[in-house]
Structures are given as C-alpha cells and as structure tokens.
Design an enzyme around this catalytic site. Structure first.
Site, PDB file in Angstrom:
ATOM      1  N   TYR A 297       0.831  -1.204   0.000  1.00  0.00           N
ATOM      2  CA  TYR A 297       0.000   0.000   0.000  1.00  0.00           C
ATOM      3  C   TYR A 297       0.866   1.255   0.000  1.00  0.00           C
ATOM      4  CZ  TYR A 297      -3.851   3.143   1.225  1.00  0.00           C
ATOM      5  OH  TYR A 297      -4.781   4.148   1.221  1.00  0.00           O
TER       6      TYR A 297
ATOM      7  N   THR B  57     -14.654   6.608   5.560  1.00  0.00           N
ATOM      8  CA  THR B  57     -15.087   5.899   4.355  1.00  0.00           C
ATOM      9  C   THR B  57     -15.030   4.401   4.640  1.00  0.00           C
ATOM     10  OG1 THR B  57     -12.853   5.705   3.428  1.00  0.00           O
ATOM     11  CG2 THR B  57     -14.077   7.736   2.926  1.00  0.00           C
ATOM     12  N   PRO B  58     -15.521   3.568   3.717  1.00  0.00           N
ATOM     13  CA  PRO B  58     -15.520   2.112   3.949  1.00  0.00           C
ATOM     14  C   PRO B  58     -14.152   1.503   4.220  1.00  0.00           C
ATOM     15  CG  PRO B  58     -17.068   2.643   2.205  1.00  0.00           C
ATOM     16  CD  PRO B  58     -16.333   3.923   2.528  1.00  0.00           C
TER      17      PRO B  58
ATOM     18  N   ILE C 290     -10.066   8.963   6.848  1.00  0.00           N
ATOM     19  CA  ILE C 290     -11.315   9.566   6.417  1.00  0.00           C
ATOM     20  C   ILE C 290     -12.439   8.564   6.650  1.00  0.00           C
ATOM     21  CG2 ILE C 290     -12.562  10.639   4.490  1.00  0.00           C
ATOM     22  CD1 ILE C 290     -10.093  12.207   5.342  1.00  0.00           C
TER      23      ILE C 290
ATOM     24  N   LYS D 149       0.867   3.907  -3.175  1.00  0.00           N
ATOM     25  CA  LYS D 149       0.449   5.291  -2.987  1.00  0.00           C
ATOM     26  C   LYS D 149       1.604   6.259  -3.253  1.00  0.00           C
ATOM     27  CE  LYS D 149      -3.896   4.887  -2.046  1.00  0.00           C
ATOM     28  NZ  LYS D 149      -4.901   5.426  -3.002  1.00  0.00           N
TER      29      LYS D 149
END
Length: 208
Positions: free
Chosen positions: A42, A79-80, A77, A46
């Site tokens: 990850y 979010t899911p 954030i 990114k």
C-alpha cells in the site's frame, strides 16, 4: 492503485488535448509519504501515485499542454476503508484510537477531500501543478511534542515488528502499541522512559 492512475492519464490525455485547459487529480494518501512498516504494498503503490502525478505534470508542461496534474494525500477519512477497524473495536472506539494520531483530534469527512479536489479542479488553481496537497489535519507534522520523537518511534517499530504489532505516534506526543496477534490489545505510554516496560508487556502479550 497505480495501473488505474497510469492508464487513466494515458487515455484521458488523448481527449483532454482537444479540450484544454484541464486538470488531473489523483488520490494518493499520507501512506505514500510516510511508511508504517506494516503495509509495504500500500505504501509503495500510494507513493507511486504521488510521483506519477508529478511526472504527468512535467510531461504536460514539457508538451506545452494547459493541463495540470496534482495529487491529494488524505489521512483517516470516514469511508468504507475504515469498516474493518470499526467492526473490530466498534466505530466510536476505533475512531477515538485513530483520532489520537491526528493533531486536530478527529477523523476526516469525505467532503474534506472533495473540497480539496474541487479547489484543484477550479480556475483558482490554474497556476498549481505537480503539487502534493496533504489533507491530514496535521498528522504528517507530528514531531513528538517533547516526549516521544519520530526516531524513538522508528526504533520501537523495528522491535514490535518482530511481535507482529503496530506502533502509533500520537499527536499528543504519547505512543500506542497494538498487538495484532493479541486480538487488538492496546498498551499506552507517555514517556520514552516507559519503553522497556511497555515493550516487554507488548512482547509478552504476543507470546501468549
């Protein structure tokens, strides 16, 4: 994370050339700027989005295209992507743990990222390209607040990696260790002098 950005820009530029000016906005993460030792794929992906965005910006400038390219780097954030963490601890407790790592003391909202993207897409940002827009409530500015410091956390990360755990340097200057193998047990320290006791406790939990 990377293929979509590369292919998206490649094919979008074909059409954007005929409809200038234009703006390419890629979503990266603060994980693309700071490694955490637990998410190499990850982090790397990114970071690739971050530098790919800059390369697109330079390419467009070199080709005399009125097309800008920038990247947005959020912290936590609502979010899911946080659903797994919320399911594990309960949303309130999970968000409280994450918020301790953010100087402003709260989790971001999707609108915070949308507003950043809106700015980069607007005429007001016509002179901005190749920019790294960090939307993290100060998370990447933490220096340790006089107690724990980034170098202390780096040393501790190496130790706890052996125990399959994670270490969080908090905005308050404290530190939290999470045992991955220990069903999410958390231990907390406020001063560097507590390193030995905390680490020994942490390792013992993982050994059990």
């Amino acid at each position: 994370n990377v293929d979509s950005v590369f292919l998206g820009a490649k094919h979008a530029l074909t059409h954007m050339r005929a409809h200038q000016p234009g703006s390419i906005i890629n979503l990266s993460s603060i994980a693309g700027l700071i490694a955490n030792g637990n998410s190499p794929a990850y982090n790397a992906s990114k970071a690739a989005v971050w530098l790919l965005s800059k390369n697109i910006a330079l390419y467009c400038a070199k080709m005399k295209l009125d097309i800008r390219s920038n990247s947005i780097h959020p912290t936590f954030i609502d979010t899911p992507i946080l659903d797994g963490f919320s399911a594990r601890f309960g949303k309130e407790e999970a968000f409280a743990k994450l918020a301790r790592q953010v100087p402003m003391g709260r989790i971001g909202e999707p609108a915070d990222i949308a507003n950043a993207a809106l700015y980069l897409a607007s005429d007001e940002a016509h002179y901005i390209t190749g920019h790294t827009l960090v939307v993290d409530a100060g998370a990447t500015t933490i220096s340790g607040s006089g107690r724990f410091h980034q170098q202390d956390a780096a040393m501790l990360r190496e130790a706890v990696a052996l125990a399959r755990g994670r270490v969080f340097l908090e905005a308050s200057g404290g530190i939290t260790l999470e045992t991955i193998a220990g069903a999410g047990h958390f231990v907390h320290a406020e001063k560097p002098e507590e390193f030995s006791a905390i680490l020994n406790n942490f390792l013992a939990i993982n050994d059990n």
